[in-house]
Design an enzyme around this catalytic site. Structure first.
Site, PDB file in Angstrom:
ATOM      1  N   SER A  69       0.878  -1.285   0.035  1.00 28.58           N
ATOM      2  CA  SER A  69      -0.005  -0.025   0.122  1.00 28.58           C
ATOM      3  C   SER A  69       0.689   1.275   0.116  1.00 28.58           C
ATOM      4  O   SER A  69       2.065   1.218   0.520  1.00 28.58           O
ATOM      5  CB  SER A  69      -0.936   0.105   1.324  1.00 28.58           C
ATOM      6  OG  SER A  69      -0.336   0.127   2.615  1.00 28.58           O
ATOM      7  N   CYS A  70       0.319   2.508  -0.582  1.00 31.83           N
ATOM      8  CA  CYS A  70       1.093   3.592  -0.346  1.00 31.83           C
ATOM      9  C   CYS A  70       0.024   4.807  -0.161  1.00 31.83           C
ATOM     10  O   CYS A  70      -1.086   4.436  -0.418  1.00 31.83           O
ATOM     11  CB  CYS A  70       1.827   3.691  -1.771  1.00 31.83           C
ATOM     12  SG  CYS A  70       0.820   3.660  -3.456  1.00 31.83           S
ATOM     13  N   PRO A  71       0.679   5.928  -0.028  1.00 26.06           N
ATOM     14  CA  PRO A  71      -0.175   7.182   0.291  1.00 26.06           C
ATOM     15  C   PRO A  71      -1.345   7.303  -0.750  1.00 26.06           C
ATOM     16  O   PRO A  71      -2.729   7.433  -0.404  1.00 26.06           O
ATOM     17  CB  PRO A  71       0.819   8.130   0.389  1.00 26.06           C
ATOM     18  CG  PRO A  71       1.851   7.537   0.887  1.00 26.06           C
ATOM     19  CD  PRO A  71       2.087   6.258   0.188  1.00 26.06           C
ATOM     20  N   THR A  72      -1.054   7.317  -1.813  1.00 26.02           N
ATOM     21  CA  THR A  72      -1.971   7.400  -3.051  1.00 26.02           C
ATOM     22  C   THR A  72      -2.952   6.566  -3.520  1.00 26.02           C
ATOM     23  O   THR A  72      -3.743   6.542  -3.935  1.00 26.02           O
ATOM     24  CB  THR A  72      -1.283   8.661  -4.089  1.00 26.02           C
ATOM     25  OG1 THR A  72      -0.388   9.240  -3.825  1.00 26.02           O
ATOM     26  CG2 THR A  72      -2.297   9.171  -5.139  1.00 26.02           C
TER      27      THR A  72
ATOM     28  N   THR B 188       1.792   1.257  -4.853  1.00 29.80           N
ATOM     29  CA  THR B 188       1.103  -0.065  -4.608  1.00 29.80           C
ATOM     30  C   THR B 188       1.536  -1.111  -5.368  1.00 29.80           C
ATOM     31  O   THR B 188       1.700  -2.246  -5.215  1.00 29.80           O
ATOM     32  CB  THR B 188      -0.534   0.151  -4.101  1.00 29.80           C
ATOM     33  OG1 THR B 188      -0.250   1.327  -3.199  1.00 29.80           O
ATOM     34  CG2 THR B 188      -1.095  -0.933  -3.727  1.00 29.80           C
TER      35      THR B 188
END
Lengths: 504, 155
Positions: free
Chosen positions: A8-11, A16
């Site tokens: 997972s990643c912020p955006t 991701t």
């Protein structure tokens, strides 16, 4: 090897998915099966639970909180962050593989050479290893409580010996009402300080069983296990079930929480599952089991043991010493230990005892036996470091002081981590000491204190010899039993040591 | 897939070949302007700021000489991809060197799952060297747009 991963990643748009692809490709290149759950903006499809169950290890390449992390509880894992997986996926895969290998190393001395070796055997070792990991999770959180509480109590005894100026300081300090001392605390009074240290140490000891139980459950079920684990541990304390009771509640709470949190519930209820439903139901069940189902039999058994012991008066003293010693060593502060200890302390209260009376000898045997196991484990961790995990080695250092102070709890972390080997060794060694104290006719007029009440011991040399003999027997047994069985967790720590050596 | 058919993710107008800019900001700006000119971004300054914000969180330089600036923004009307092939490499914060290929992903703030799936597929394709090479070797904007569409957009 089969690995599952969460990215997972912020955006939730780029990293991701790049991380997911990179991990899958790197896994393929290295000959491993990698399944990735992308918790990104496009929504995530949860990994098939069967897949998770059969996975050897987990990779967290997640910059956001991993959803439903408890699915992966108990599996070896690496936690690297998403960026690392994008830029160095082969390195992440390698780290995950070595995490898996160092966890269940049992039976696969050369894992890279034989990756397809007997899956059935691996499964069997896997279950045993998991139980060991859960136990060690509980024990690793328990150890600092034992060390902090035990050392505080021991230091309090030392101070008390000075503060009261006589031989009985360690006895006096436990007779003081701590609340009164706190209410009128005098910083210049050494006695007050001793009382405060003792109360603090005892407060720490109050957590031993709940922490053990709570973090075993945590190891099994992740966060949902904490509440029922702690509550269950506290109820085990309430019924005097000792650390063995804590092991029972820990496992019970962990599996209950795991099971309940996997219930398929309507969407409206799902939100309150972790906060209300899981802790409420699992605590209720664990509490009822401990208090209602186990509490009464434990109390009845303790009563039975006590009256049986009372009926033995007049029996062969050496045999009686051996029996009391064994009871002291069996559960280290649990119900059986308590029966033996209470029997001895009650004897002290008999009116008009002559010096060297049987009751005093019984007390001496009980205290000597209670000192054996922590000292034996301290000795064993010193002479055979490689048989113990790093955490156990550290605990072994504190165990010298705790054992010398008749704080049997110093041995609980060892016993909780590896119950039968430690209990057998403890039982035999303590029993030898109990019998020897009776044989040499040592006596004691104080209910506790260890080496700090040495002046109150009749025939102190005989007493010391009896303790040392039991310690030697117990330590040898521990070493022999542990040498016979390969322990994957210890092996993992050894491997880490060897790597450090090579690096240095 | 009717929506993506209506506004394809990428068209030749959104590709800049031999893009010459000094740094990350310059390259990003040039690509934002392409999106604005195609009417896919309503406020070029606003969107550029959103991209910069995302970039500041964590540089989007990827292994293999790729820059992947991206943002979900209210200034975006349709999910879009602008591609720049750089005349000279520009540092994009990747440990293995400067970027030669830059993909600017513009996603609407309320993007539905279909569009996001396509962007996810693009991110996954970028990991493969063959995909990157084919783009680097593509002679013109039309070829770049075709390759991306063929490899990423489900037909």
């Amino acid at each position: 090897m089969k690995l599952v991963a969460v990215t997972s990643c912020p955006t939730g748009i780029a990293h991701t998915y790049m991380a997911a692809e990179a991990l899958e490709q790197a896994g393929k290149a290295a000959g491993h099966e990698v399944h990735v759950e992308t918790q990104g903006a496009a929504g995530s499809t949860p990994l098939d639970p069967a897949l998770v169950a059969s996975a050897d290890g987990v990779i967290y390449a997640a910059d956001l909180e991993v959803k439903d992390k408890q699915r992966f509880a108990g599996k070896p894992f690496v936690d690297v962050g998403v960026k690392k997986a994008v830029h160095d996926a082969p390195g992440v895969i390698a780290a995950a593989v070595s995490a898996v290998e160092s966890a269940p190393a049992a039976g696969t001395p050369a894992p890279t050479a034989a990756p397809v070796a007997a899956p059935a055997a691996d499964r069997g070792a896997g279950a045993g290893t998991k139980v060991r990991q859960w136990l060690m999770t509980g024990v690793s959180y328990l150890i600092p409580f034992v060390a902090a509480g035990g050392i505080l109590i021991a230091v309090s005894f030392m101070l008390a010996q000075i503060a009261w100026g006589g031989a009985e300081g360690a006895i006096e300090v436990t007779g003081v009402d701590a609340a009164e001392v706190v209410a009128s605390f005098d910083p210049a009074s050494l006695q007050d300080w001793a009382v405060v240290l003792l109360a603090t140490g005892q407060a720490a000891f109050g957590f031993l069983v709940p922490v053990l139980s709570g973090f075993i459950a945590y190891g099994i079920a992740d966060r949902p296990g904490l509440v029922p684990g702690f509550v269950g541990g506290a109820t085990a304390v309430l019924v005097g079930a000792g650390f063995l009771g804590g092991l029972v509640t820990g496992f019970l709470a962990g599996f209950l929480a795991l099971w309940i949190s996997r219930w398929d519930v309507p969407k409206g209820v799902r939100g309150i599952m972790p906060v209300v439903v899981v802790p409420l139901l699992s605590s209720l069940v664990v509490g009822v089991v401990m208090l209602v189902l186990l509490g009464r039999p434990i109390a009845a058994a303790m009563e039975g043991l006590t009256s049986w012991l009372n009926g033995l008066s007049g029996a062969n003293l050496v045999l009686m010493g051996a029996l009391l010693g064994a009871m002291m060593g069996f559960d280290l502060g649990g119900p059986v230990n308590k029966v033996a200890y209470t029997f001895a302390v009650t004897g002290l209260a008999t009116e008009g005892l002559a010096p060297g009376a049987v009751q005093y000898q019984v007390m001496a045997a009980v205290m000597a036996a209670g000192m054996v196991t922590p000292l034996a484990l301290a000795l064993a961790t010193t002479v055979r470091k490689r048989l113990f995990t790093h955490a156990e080695q550290e605990n072994g250092k504190a165990a010298w002081l705790l054992g010398a102070s008749f704080i049997s709890e110093g041995a609980i972390p060892f016993a909780a981590a590896d119950p039968w080997r430690i209990i057998v060794s403890s039982l035999v060694g303590s029993s030898v000491t109990g019998a020897l104290v009776m044989a040499v006719g040592s006596s004691l007029v104080a209910p506790h204190g260890g080496v700090w009440v040495l002046p109150l011991i009749g025939n102190p040399l005989g007493f010391a010899a009896a303790v040392l003999a039991g310690v030697a027997v117990s330590a040898v047994l521990v070493v022999v039993l542990k040498t016979m069985k390969h322990d994957p967790l210890v092996a993992a720590d050894r491997a880490a040591d060897d790597r450090d050596l090579v690096a240095a | 897939m009717t929506t993506s058919a209506a506004t394809p993710l990428i068209t030749p107008e959104l590709v800049a070949v031999d893009l010459d800019a000094a740094d990350r900001v310059g390259v990003t700006r040039a690509l934002v302007d392409l999106l604005a000119a195609a009417g896919r971004v309503t406020d070029a300054d606003g969107f550029a700021a959103d991209v910069a914000t995302r970039e500041a969180q964590m540089a989007t330089g990827m292994p293999g000489g790729v820059g992947l600036p991206h943002a979900r923004s209210e200034h975006v009307t349709a999910p879009s991809l602008a591609v720049g092939k750089l005349a000279q490499g520009v540092d994009w914060g990747a440990p293995d060197g400067p970027a030669r290929l830059v993909f600017l992903i513009a996603a609407p703030a309320s993007g539905d799952a279909d569009h996001l799936q396509i962007l996810a597929a693009l991110a996954r394709r970028l990991v493969h060297e063959s995909f990157r090479t084919s783009l680097l070797e593509a002679p013109d904007a039309q070829t770049v747009a075709d390759i991306v569409t063929r490899e990423v957009v489900p037909s």
